[in-house]
Design a protein around this motif. Structure first.
Motif, PDB file in Angstrom:
ATOM      1  N   SER A   7       0.857  -1.184   0.000  1.00  0.00           N
ATOM      2  CA  SER A   7       0.000   0.000   0.000  1.00  0.00           C
ATOM      3  C   SER A   7       0.890   1.229   0.000  1.00  0.00           C
ATOM      4  CB  SER A   7      -0.933   0.006   1.218  1.00  0.00           C
ATOM      5  OG  SER A   7      -0.174   0.013   2.417  1.00  0.00           O
ATOM      6  N   GLY A   8       0.275   2.373  -0.282  1.00  0.00           N
ATOM      7  CA  GLY A   8       1.007   3.628  -0.205  1.00  0.00           C
ATOM      8  C   GLY A   8       1.397   4.241  -1.533  1.00  0.00           C
ATOM      9  N   GLY A   9       1.117   3.551  -2.627  1.00  0.00           N
ATOM     10  CA  GLY A   9       1.439   4.114  -3.927  1.00  0.00           C
ATOM     11  C   GLY A   9       0.495   5.253  -4.279  1.00  0.00           C
ATOM     12  N   GLY A  10       0.817   5.935  -5.383  1.00  0.00           N
ATOM     13  CA  GLY A  10      -0.035   7.032  -5.818  1.00  0.00           C
ATOM     14  C   GLY A  10       0.676   7.938  -6.779  1.00  0.00           C
ATOM     15  N   LEU A  11       0.061   9.103  -6.998  1.00  0.00           N
ATOM     16  CA  LEU A  11       0.612  10.117  -7.887  1.00  0.00           C
ATOM     17  C   LEU A  11       1.271  11.209  -7.058  1.00  0.00           C
ATOM     18  CD1 LEU A  11       0.862  11.512 -10.684  1.00  0.00           C
ATOM     19  CD2 LEU A  11      -1.419  12.486 -10.265  1.00  0.00           C
ATOM     20  N   TRP A 109       5.586 -12.891  -3.219  1.00  0.00           N
ATOM     21  CA  TRP A 109       5.431 -11.607  -3.905  1.00  0.00           C
ATOM     22  C   TRP A 109       4.086 -10.985  -3.567  1.00  0.00           C
ATOM     23  CZ3 TRP A 109       9.159  -9.255  -6.796  1.00  0.00           C
ATOM     24  CH2 TRP A 109      10.253 -10.039  -7.180  1.00  0.00           C
ATOM     25  N   GLY A 110       4.088  -9.673  -3.499  1.00  0.00           N
ATOM     26  CA  GLY A 110       2.839  -8.953  -3.382  1.00  0.00           C
ATOM     27  C   GLY A 110       2.260  -8.677  -4.759  1.00  0.00           C
ATOM     28  N   GLN A 111       1.108  -8.024  -4.772  1.00  0.00           N
ATOM     29  CA  GLN A 111       0.402  -7.776  -6.031  1.00  0.00           C
ATOM     30  C   GLN A 111       0.880  -6.505  -6.728  1.00  0.00           C
ATOM     31  OE1 GLN A 111      -0.701  -6.880  -3.126  1.00  0.00           O
ATOM     32  NE2 GLN A 111      -1.459  -4.787  -3.422  1.00  0.00           N
ATOM     33  N   GLY A 112       1.619  -5.677  -6.038  1.00  0.00           N
ATOM     34  CA  GLY A 112       2.169  -4.458  -6.632  1.00  0.00           C
ATOM     35  C   GLY A 112       1.332  -3.230  -6.327  1.00  0.00           C
ATOM     36  N   THR A 113       2.011  -2.093  -6.289  1.00  0.00           N
ATOM     37  CA  THR A 113       1.335  -0.813  -6.102  1.00  0.00           C
ATOM     38  C   THR A 113       1.956   0.198  -7.062  1.00  0.00           C
ATOM     39  OG1 THR A 113       0.659   0.853  -4.474  1.00  0.00           O
ATOM     40  CG2 THR A 113       2.862  -0.070  -4.197  1.00  0.00           C
ATOM     41  N   GLN A 114       1.114   0.979  -7.711  1.00  0.00           N
ATOM     42  CA  GLN A 114       1.579   1.898  -8.735  1.00  0.00           C
ATOM     43  C   GLN A 114       2.113   3.182  -8.112  1.00  0.00           C
ATOM     44  OE1 GLN A 114       1.568   1.628 -12.316  1.00  0.00           O
ATOM     45  NE2 GLN A 114       2.784   3.505 -12.130  1.00  0.00           N
TER      46      GLN A 114
END
Length: 119
Positions: A7-11, A109-114
């Motif tokens: 968690s924590g991804g974003g623009l 592995w996790g699912q990824g965050t953009q």
């Protein structure tokens, strides 16, 4: 089965900061080598940062001095603090955990965050 949830991804604008979190379902963080990888469109996945069970940290050359990997064993969570972000940091970031147990290697592995760095 261990699950890793990022968690924590974003623009964020160039020069900004983000902090990624990776929560593990099991108590593997204290015994595993935990890492953050990233994959940009059209590029291979690359290791950004890793921390061993003994606390040894390694970083991709291009993020040294800007990114910091850390972990909280009590919370079974690994973090990636990213400062002074650049457009070239834009990618999907994946959490990884590698556990050695009785001669076997377990790779999670996790699912990824953009993460998108753009003005």
């Amino acid at each position: 089965q261990v699950q890793l949830v990022e968690s924590g991804g974003g623009l964020v604008q160039p020069g900004g900061s983000l902090k990624l979190s990776c929560a593990a379902s099991g108590s593997i963080v204290r015994s595993a080598t935990m890492g953050w990888y990233r994959q940009a469109p059209g590029k291979q996945r690359e290791l950004v940062a890793a921390i061993t069970s003994g606390g040894i940290r390694n970083y991709l050359a291009s993020v040294k001095g800007r990114f910091t990997i850390s972990r909280d064993n009590a919370l079974n969570t690994v973090y990636l603090q990213m400062n002074n972000l650049k457009p070239e940091d834009t990618a999907v970031y994946y959490c990884n955990g590698v556990v050695l147990d009785g001669g076997n290697v377990f790779d999670y592995w996790g699912q990824g965050t953009q993460v998108t760095v753009s003005s």
